[in-house]
Write an enzyme that holds these catalytic residues in place. Structure first.
Site, PDB file in Angstrom:
ATOM      1  CG  HIS A 144       4.556  -2.904  -8.429  1.00 42.03           C
ATOM      2  ND1 HIS A 144       3.461  -3.840  -8.927  1.00 42.03           N
ATOM      3  CD2 HIS A 144       4.201  -2.017  -7.684  1.00 42.03           C
ATOM      4  CE1 HIS A 144       2.492  -3.072  -8.663  1.00 42.03           C
ATOM      5  NE2 HIS A 144       2.698  -1.890  -8.107  1.00 42.03           N
ATOM      6  N   GLY A 145       4.923  -6.486 -10.724  1.00 43.20           N
ATOM      7  CA  GLY A 145       4.844  -6.553 -12.073  1.00 43.20           C
ATOM      8  C   GLY A 145       3.409  -6.152 -12.400  1.00 43.20           C
ATOM      9  CB  ALA A 146       0.750  -5.949 -10.585  1.00 40.32           C
ATOM     10  CG  HIS A 147      -1.586  -2.471  -9.989  1.00 40.92           C
ATOM     11  ND1 HIS A 147      -1.319  -2.758  -8.596  1.00 40.92           N
ATOM     12  CD2 HIS A 147      -2.683  -3.236  -9.907  1.00 40.92           C
ATOM     13  CE1 HIS A 147      -2.111  -3.545  -7.817  1.00 40.92           C
ATOM     14  NE2 HIS A 147      -2.900  -3.948  -8.837  1.00 40.92           N
ATOM     15  CD  GLN A 196       4.383  -3.714  -4.969  1.00 42.87           C
ATOM     16  OE1 GLN A 196       4.098  -2.614  -4.605  1.00 42.87           O
ATOM     17  NE2 GLN A 196       3.551  -4.651  -5.540  1.00 42.87           N
ATOM     18  CE1 TYR A 225       2.303   2.966 -11.302  1.00 50.74           C
ATOM     19  CE2 TYR A 225       1.642   1.037 -10.308  1.00 50.74           C
ATOM     20  CZ  TYR A 225       1.455   2.481 -10.386  1.00 50.74           C
ATOM     21  OH  TYR A 225       0.280   3.244  -9.789  1.00 50.74           O
ATOM     22  CG  LEU A 263      -1.968  -0.980   1.432  1.00 49.11           C
ATOM     23  CD1 LEU A 263      -2.723  -1.048   2.611  1.00 49.11           C
ATOM     24  CD2 LEU A 263      -3.064  -0.908   0.476  1.00 49.11           C
ATOM     25  NE  ARG A 300      -0.450  -7.140  -5.602  1.00 46.16           N
ATOM     26  CZ  ARG A 300      -1.241  -6.152  -5.035  1.00 46.16           C
ATOM     27  NH1 ARG A 300      -1.151  -4.938  -5.114  1.00 46.16           N
ATOM     28  NH2 ARG A 300      -2.300  -6.701  -4.449  1.00 46.16           N
ATOM     29  N   GLY A 351      -5.869  -5.280   1.492  1.00 47.76           N
ATOM     30  CA  GLY A 351      -5.437  -3.871   1.155  1.00 47.76           C
ATOM     31  C   GLY A 351      -6.215  -2.949   1.842  1.00 47.76           C
ATOM     32  NE  ARG A 352      -9.958  -1.039  -1.469  1.00 43.65           N
ATOM     33  CZ  ARG A 352     -10.951  -1.263  -2.149  1.00 43.65           C
ATOM     34  NH1 ARG A 352     -11.584  -0.388  -2.627  1.00 43.65           N
ATOM     35  NH2 ARG A 352     -11.220  -2.664  -2.661  1.00 43.65           N
TER      36      ARG A 352
END
Ligand SMILES: Cc1cc2nc3c(=O)[nH]c(=O)nc-3n(C[C@H](O)[C@H](O)[C@H](O)COP(=O)(O)O)c2cc1C
Length: 359
Positions: free
Chosen positions: A177-180, A100, A182, A26, A229, A316-317
């Site tokens: 971090h292989g996500a989202h 991460q 980026y 996060l 990820r 997460g949240r």
């Protein structure tokens, strides 16, 4: 009484977890000057539990890796030193802590780049400005510069050094971090990656950058300390099922500790939609620990574990707003609501370390 599936122990390679509730990475934007601050000691230790796995917020691998204010890095000695007391505090409570490691690629603008240069990416196609998931911030992006083929190995090396630094800071491992959307994800996705060299075109070529990073990081710190990820279903690919499956099958040869996959089940943050897609084929194909994330509540997490859909579930949240989330799940206690307006504000206390505990 039957045990609560999320609260059963699990052995993830060398790590003995006492429960399956993982703190998802996060970004909190409270690391001034890209240096983790002392207030993060309390924040992470509040969320640590004996045998609980925490994943630190996305942490830049180099001075070109940033795209948001006040995100931490792990490429300088000062940053490594600043992480150490945070990691120590988590370890003191018996937690297991992965860092991460991150490069935003084109999700950036000139103001975040050294000498105001263009952000780097696999492409020179820009992204249009957009409103962030908190519904408040407007993100502005500058046109990126396409990396030359021979520069790519330098970025791979930045990830390798960041992983080495993370271990030096005391982390138990790293999550790539292989996500989202980026940098790594930019290479993976066929609607973003328009390269014509060995890093673009076929699935094999688009996945090459990610897999070279995995190889470099594994060589540096050992496969049992490496996770990744991935979010094949976030925008940008014409065949996310095939992409996800290709990646997990390719990851198997490295024997890494875990694969952390983001669910396809939400169109937008907080909004669930029906989807024909599922992580199940990837879960079945992957030989290591499988972590599922996005949109989980307690019941769905328990179901994921008891049905074998995932080994661990990242929150997460809910974890952001409930520092004692595992205890609350155990006691079936009510949860604090999260406040999205303070997700990314720089206050070292408000919306950060002031979410109340049960007792
Ligand atoms: C405030 C905030 C910051 C986030 N930062 C990161 C991040 O640094 N790295 C990452 O991979 N995902 C990040 N995410 C995504 C979360 O890890 C998680 O996948 C997402 O919140 C969905 O899970 P949830 O429904 O349990 O909240 C962030 C999400 C939020 C709300």
């Amino acid at each position: 009484m039957a045990p609560i599936p999320l609260l059963t122990p699990y052995k993830m390679g060398r790590f003995h977890l006492s429960h399956r509730i993982v703190l998802a990475p996060l970004t909190r934007q409270r690391s001034f000057g890209n240096v983790p601050q002392p207030h993060a000691i309390l924040y992470y230790s509040q969320r640590a539990s004996k045998g609980g796995l925490l994943i630190a917020e996305a942490t830049g691998v180099s001075d070109t890796a940033q795209g948001y204010p006040n995100t931490p890095g792990i490429w300088t000695k000062e940053q490594v030193e600043a992480w150490r007391p945070i990691v120590d505090a988590v370890h003191k409570k018996g937690g297991i802590f992965f860092c991460q490691i991150w490069h935003v690629g084109r999700v950036s603008n000139y103001t975040f780049q050294p000498n105001g240069q263009a952000p780097i990416s696999c492409t020179d196609k820009p992204i249009v400005s957009k409103v962030r998931a908190n519904g408040v911030d407007v993100l502005r992006f500058s046109p990126p510069r396409r990396l030359a083929t021979e520069e790519i190995l330098l970025i791979v090396n930045d990830f390798r050094i960041a992983a080495k630094n993370a271990i030096e800071a005391g982390f138990d491992g790293v999550e790539i971090h292989g996500a989202h959307g980026y940098l790594i994800d930019q290479f993976l996705k066929d609607q973003i990656n328009d390269r014509t060299d060995q890093y673009g075109g076929s699935m094999e070529n688009r996945c090459r950058f990610a897999l070279e990073i995995v190889q470099a990081v594994v060589d540096e710190i050992g496969a049992d300390r490496v996770g990744i990820r991935l979010s094949p279903y976030t925008a940008g690919d014409s065949d996310p099922d095939a992409l996800g499956l290709y990646m997990v099958n390719s990851l198997n040869k490295f024997g890494i500790s875990y694969c952390h996959m983001v669910e396809p089940s939400m169109a937008k943050e907080g909004e669930k939609v029906e989807t024909p897609h599922s992580l199940l084929p990837m879960r079945k194909a992957f030989k290591g620990t499988f972590i599922a994330a996005r949109g989980y509540n307690k019941e769905e997490g328990n179901k994921a574990v008891s049905s074998g859909y995932a080994d661990l579930v990242a929150y997460g949240r809910l974890f952001l707003a409930n520092p004692d989330l595992p205890q609350r799940f155990e006691l079936d206690a009510p949860l604090n609501n999260y406040n999205s307006s303070t997700f990314y504000t720089p206050d070292p206390v408000v919306g950060y370390t002031d979410y109340p505990f049960l007792c």
